[in-house]
Design a protein around this motif. Structure first.
Motif, PDB file in Angstrom:
ATOM      1  N   LEU A   8       0.832  -1.213   0.000  1.00 42.10           N
ATOM      2  CA  LEU A   8       0.000   0.000   0.000  1.00 42.10           C
ATOM      3  C   LEU A   8       0.864   1.261   0.000  1.00 42.10           C
ATOM      4  N   ALA A   9       1.958   1.239   0.750  1.00 42.91           N
ATOM      5  CA  ALA A   9       2.863   2.389   0.772  1.00 42.91           C
ATOM      6  C   ALA A   9       3.467   2.621  -0.612  1.00 42.91           C
ATOM      7  N   GLY A  10       3.813   1.543  -1.316  1.00 46.39           N
ATOM      8  CA  GLY A  10       4.331   1.679  -2.679  1.00 46.39           C
ATOM      9  C   GLY A  10       3.301   2.268  -3.627  1.00 46.39           C
ATOM     10  N   ALA A  11       2.043   1.849  -3.486  1.00 47.76           N
ATOM     11  CA  ALA A  11       0.976   2.376  -4.349  1.00 47.76           C
ATOM     12  C   ALA A  11       0.717   3.850  -4.062  1.00 47.76           C
ATOM     13  N   VAL A  12       0.640   4.212  -2.775  1.00 45.95           N
ATOM     14  CA  VAL A  12       0.392   5.611  -2.412  1.00 45.95           C
ATOM     15  C   VAL A  12       1.580   6.481  -2.812  1.00 45.95           C
ATOM     16  N   GLY A  13       2.794   5.988  -2.576  1.00 47.24           N
ATOM     17  CA  GLY A  13       3.985   6.746  -2.968  1.00 47.24           C
ATOM     18  C   GLY A  13       4.064   6.962  -4.469  1.00 47.24           C
ATOM     19  N   GLY A  14       3.767   5.922  -5.239  1.00 42.92           N
ATOM     20  CA  GLY A  14       3.753   6.060  -6.696  1.00 42.92           C
ATOM     21  C   GLY A  14       2.719   7.063  -7.163  1.00 42.92           C
ATOM     22  N   ALA A  43       1.650   6.431 -12.202  1.00 44.33           N
ATOM     23  CA  ALA A  43       1.467   5.784 -10.897  1.00 44.33           C
ATOM     24  C   ALA A  43       1.454   4.263 -11.028  1.00 44.33           C
ATOM     25  N   ALA A  44       0.771   3.747 -12.024  1.00 41.68           N
ATOM     26  CA  ALA A  44       0.707   2.294 -12.214  1.00 41.68           C
ATOM     27  C   ALA A  44       2.077   1.716 -12.545  1.00 41.68           C
ATOM     28  N   CYS A  45       2.832   2.405 -13.375  1.00 43.36           N
ATOM     29  CA  CYS A  45       4.172   1.929 -13.735  1.00 43.36           C
ATOM     30  C   CYS A  45       5.127   2.021 -12.555  1.00 43.36           C
ATOM     31  N   ALA A  46       5.014   3.071 -11.760  1.00 43.34           N
ATOM     32  CA  ALA A  46       5.841   3.200 -10.559  1.00 43.34           C
ATOM     33  C   ALA A  46       5.520   2.082  -9.575  1.00 43.34           C
ATOM     34  N   PHE A  47       4.241   1.796  -9.380  1.00 43.60           N
ATOM     35  CA  PHE A  47       3.854   0.715  -8.484  1.00 43.60           C
ATOM     36  C   PHE A  47       4.346  -0.635  -8.993  1.00 43.60           C
ATOM     37  N   ALA A  48       4.209  -0.871 -10.290  1.00 40.66           N
ATOM     38  CA  ALA A  48       4.659  -2.144 -10.859  1.00 40.66           C
ATOM     39  C   ALA A  48       6.168  -2.314 -10.677  1.00 40.66           C
ATOM     40  N   SER A  50       8.034  -0.962  -8.353  1.00 37.04           N
ATOM     41  CA  SER A  50       8.254  -1.159  -6.921  1.00 37.04           C
ATOM     42  C   SER A  50       7.890  -2.576  -6.497  1.00 37.04           C
ATOM     43  N   TYR A  51       6.784  -3.073  -6.989  1.00 37.41           N
ATOM     44  CA  TYR A  51       6.327  -4.415  -6.611  1.00 37.41           C
ATOM     45  C   TYR A  51       7.267  -5.486  -7.165  1.00 37.41           C
ATOM     46  N   LEU A  52       7.694  -5.312  -8.414  1.00 40.60           N
ATOM     47  CA  LEU A  52       8.624  -6.280  -8.994  1.00 40.60           C
ATOM     48  C   LEU A  52       9.971  -6.256  -8.276  1.00 40.60           C
ATOM     49  N   PHE A  74      18.129   0.181  -8.804  1.00 41.50           N
ATOM     50  CA  PHE A  74      18.281   0.426 -10.245  1.00 41.50           C
ATOM     51  C   PHE A  74      17.253  -0.403 -11.017  1.00 41.50           C
ATOM     52  N   PHE A  75      17.079  -1.661 -10.622  1.00 37.59           N
ATOM     53  CA  PHE A  75      16.091  -2.533 -11.259  1.00 37.59           C
ATOM     54  C   PHE A  75      14.690  -1.933 -11.161  1.00 37.59           C
ATOM     55  N   ASN A  76      14.339  -1.436  -9.981  1.00 37.46           N
ATOM     56  CA  ASN A  76      13.044  -0.805  -9.741  1.00 37.46           C
ATOM     57  C   ASN A  76      12.831   0.367 -10.689  1.00 37.46           C
ATOM     58  N   THR A  77      13.811   1.241 -10.762  1.00 39.18           N
ATOM     59  CA  THR A  77      13.705   2.434 -11.604  1.00 39.18           C
ATOM     60  C   THR A  77      13.654   2.068 -13.083  1.00 39.18           C
ATOM     61  N   ALA A  78      14.508   1.135 -13.494  1.00 41.55           N
ATOM     62  CA  ALA A  78      14.549   0.740 -14.908  1.00 41.55           C
ATOM     63  C   ALA A  78      13.244   0.078 -15.334  1.00 41.55           C
ATOM     64  N   VAL A  79      12.702  -0.795 -14.510  1.00 42.49           N
ATOM     65  CA  VAL A  79      11.443  -1.467 -14.851  1.00 42.49           C
ATOM     66  C   VAL A  79      10.307  -0.456 -14.949  1.00 42.49           C
ATOM     67  N   GLY A  80      10.208   0.444 -13.965  1.00 39.59           N
ATOM     68  CA  GLY A  80       9.150   1.457 -14.004  1.00 39.59           C
ATOM     69  C   GLY A  80       9.258   2.351 -15.225  1.00 39.59           C
TER      70      GLY A  80
END
Length: 98
Positions: A8-14, A43-48, A50-52, A74-80
């Motif tokens: 939830l924190a990842g979704a709200v932060g995104g 927001a959806a891409c940022a959450f995805a 973060s979740y991955l 880096f993986f988080n940022t690149a995937v988003g």
């Protein structure tokens, strides 16, 4: 471990980052219309991303091999970013796209 609170924190932060960034870009380019579809896509891409990253980090810890947090970030940022690029091309968010 992946927790409900962290998810939830990842979704709200995104969502917060997306709303602020889209509003800032609109303000920079003097556009009067806030783009909700663009903000929700960011927001959806940022959450995805973060979740991955959470899944990769959890899998990494269970396997016993240590991957530094910087690599996971880096993986988080690149995937988003890649997810947003593909979504933006598909939704034609970029100007000049046929």
């Amino acid at each position: 471990a992946i927790s409900v609170e962290g998810t939830l924190a990842g979704a709200v932060g995104g969502l917060l980052v997306a709303l602020i960034s889209v509003a800032a870009v609109d303000w920079m380019w003097f556009e009067a219309v806030f783009s909700w579809p663009l903000a929700l896509t960011v927001a959806a891409c940022a959450f995805a991303g973060s979740y991955l990253e959470s899944i990769a980090g959890s899998w990494n810890r269970k396997r016993g091999s240590v991957v530094p947090n910087g690599v996971l970030n880096f993986f988080n940022t690149a995937v988003g970013a890649l997810l947003f690029y593909y979504a933006a091309v598909a939704c034609r968010f970029f100007r000049g796209t046929p």
